[in-house]
Motif scaffolding. Sequence first.
Motif, PDB file in Angstrom:
ATOM      1  N   SER A  57       0.852  -1.183   0.000  1.00 38.64           N
ATOM      2  CA  SER A  57       0.000   0.000   0.000  1.00 38.64           C
ATOM      3  C   SER A  57       0.890   1.236   0.000  1.00 38.64           C
ATOM      4  O   SER A  57       2.109   1.142   0.239  1.00 38.64           O
ATOM      5  N   PRO A  58       0.326   2.416  -0.236  1.00 40.57           N
ATOM      6  CA  PRO A  58       1.156   3.626  -0.228  1.00 40.57           C
ATOM      7  C   PRO A  58       1.875   3.863   1.098  1.00 40.57           C
ATOM      8  O   PRO A  58       2.931   4.521   1.126  1.00 40.57           O
ATOM      9  N   PHE A  92       7.436  -5.605  -4.889  1.00 41.83           N
ATOM     10  CA  PHE A  92       6.520  -5.176  -3.827  1.00 41.83           C
ATOM     11  C   PHE A  92       6.302  -3.669  -3.898  1.00 41.83           C
ATOM     12  O   PHE A  92       5.168  -3.182  -3.853  1.00 41.83           O
ATOM     13  N   LEU A  93       7.390  -2.914  -4.011  1.00 41.24           N
ATOM     14  CA  LEU A  93       7.302  -1.456  -4.047  1.00 41.24           C
ATOM     15  C   LEU A  93       6.528  -0.968  -5.267  1.00 41.24           C
ATOM     16  O   LEU A  93       5.829   0.039  -5.204  1.00 41.24           O
ATOM     17  N   GLN A  94       6.629  -1.684  -6.387  1.00 35.61           N
ATOM     18  CA  GLN A  94       5.888  -1.301  -7.585  1.00 35.61           C
ATOM     19  C   GLN A  94       4.382  -1.407  -7.367  1.00 35.61           C
ATOM     20  O   GLN A  94       3.608  -0.760  -8.079  1.00 35.61           O
ATOM     21  N   ASN A  95       3.974  -2.216  -6.398  1.00 34.64           N
ATOM     22  CA  ASN A  95       2.549  -2.399  -6.117  1.00 34.64           C
ATOM     23  C   ASN A  95       2.066  -1.533  -4.958  1.00 34.64           C
ATOM     24  O   ASN A  95       0.935  -1.717  -4.480  1.00 34.64           O
ATOM     25  N   CYS A  96       2.887  -0.596  -4.510  1.00 32.33           N
ATOM     26  CA  CYS A  96       2.524   0.262  -3.385  1.00 32.33           C
ATOM     27  C   CYS A  96       1.876   1.572  -3.817  1.00 32.33           C
ATOM     28  O   CYS A  96       1.726   2.486  -3.005  1.00 32.33           O
ATOM     29  N   THR A  97       1.476   1.684  -5.077  1.00 29.18           N
ATOM     30  CA  THR A  97       0.788   2.885  -5.527  1.00 29.18           C
ATOM     31  C   THR A  97      -0.691   2.812  -5.146  1.00 29.18           C
ATOM     32  O   THR A  97      -1.226   1.729  -4.867  1.00 29.18           O
ATOM     33  N   VAL A  98      -1.349   3.967  -5.139  1.00 31.87           N
ATOM     34  CA  VAL A  98      -2.780   4.011  -4.810  1.00 31.87           C
ATOM     35  C   VAL A  98      -3.584   3.156  -5.786  1.00 31.87           C
ATOM     36  O   VAL A  98      -4.460   2.378  -5.385  1.00 31.87           O
ATOM     37  N   GLU A  99      -3.290   3.282  -7.069  1.00 35.28           N
ATOM     38  CA  GLU A  99      -4.055   2.564  -8.094  1.00 35.28           C
ATOM     39  C   GLU A  99      -3.890   1.056  -7.956  1.00 35.28           C
ATOM     40  O   GLU A  99      -4.880   0.310  -7.969  1.00 35.28           O
ATOM     41  N   ARG A 100      -2.643   0.590  -7.819  1.00 37.67           N
ATOM     42  CA  ARG A 100      -2.420  -0.858  -7.726  1.00 37.67           C
ATOM     43  C   ARG A 100      -2.918  -1.423  -6.409  1.00 37.67           C
ATOM     44  O   ARG A 100      -3.410  -2.554  -6.356  1.00 37.67           O
TER      45      ARG A 100
END
Length: 210
Positions: A57-58, A92-100
């Motif tokens: 998550s963010p 993991f970090l690539q999936n920490c955006t609001v959209e993802r």
Amino acid sequence: MKTVVLGGGIVGVTTAYFLAKAGDEVVVLDRRDGVALETSFANAGLIAPGHSYTWASPRAPKILLKSLFTEGQALRLKPKADWRMWAWCWLFLQNCTVERSRRNTSIKVRLCRYAQQQLQEATREEGLVYDRISGGLLYLYRDPASFERGVSNMAILADNGLPLETLDRQAVIAREPALRAAGGDIAGAIYCPTDESGDAHLFTRALERR
């Protein structure tokens, strides 16, 4: 089809059950002389789509960074000299955006609801007894800011059909009087009436017998 399942915990035995039900010839292998004798022996046993948020998550990067210096973080990072670990961290970090985070949580809550439905059907069909409690779960918040974030985040779950209720301090105590003594430390709660719990060890043993 012949299938070998490695591990006789709750996941292994449940997998074997559904494979056998579909017509497979199944063998379960475990290093212990019975099922559910390790992690599944004292698992929390929560069936909780009401808390099916993704870890990525963010806010996760900040939590992981703090975990290097502070105990008690929800997520902990223990650096190792292993390229595979750092490759995983990058993904993991690539999936920490609001959209993802929103997309992945939406997928996860639908999967959790489906899994719960399958659990309930197997429990009913096989007459499984495992100290099941189906009164819902309360997710408590200690400060108003966290509670406000929780209420905002729960919209993702509600948009995917999960019933949720927001409760202020008085409503929390009314629903669970045992929390009265701790009322001053409770800012509010989110209640998911369809969440449940049970004894993972008893469930796995009962399913193995079937």
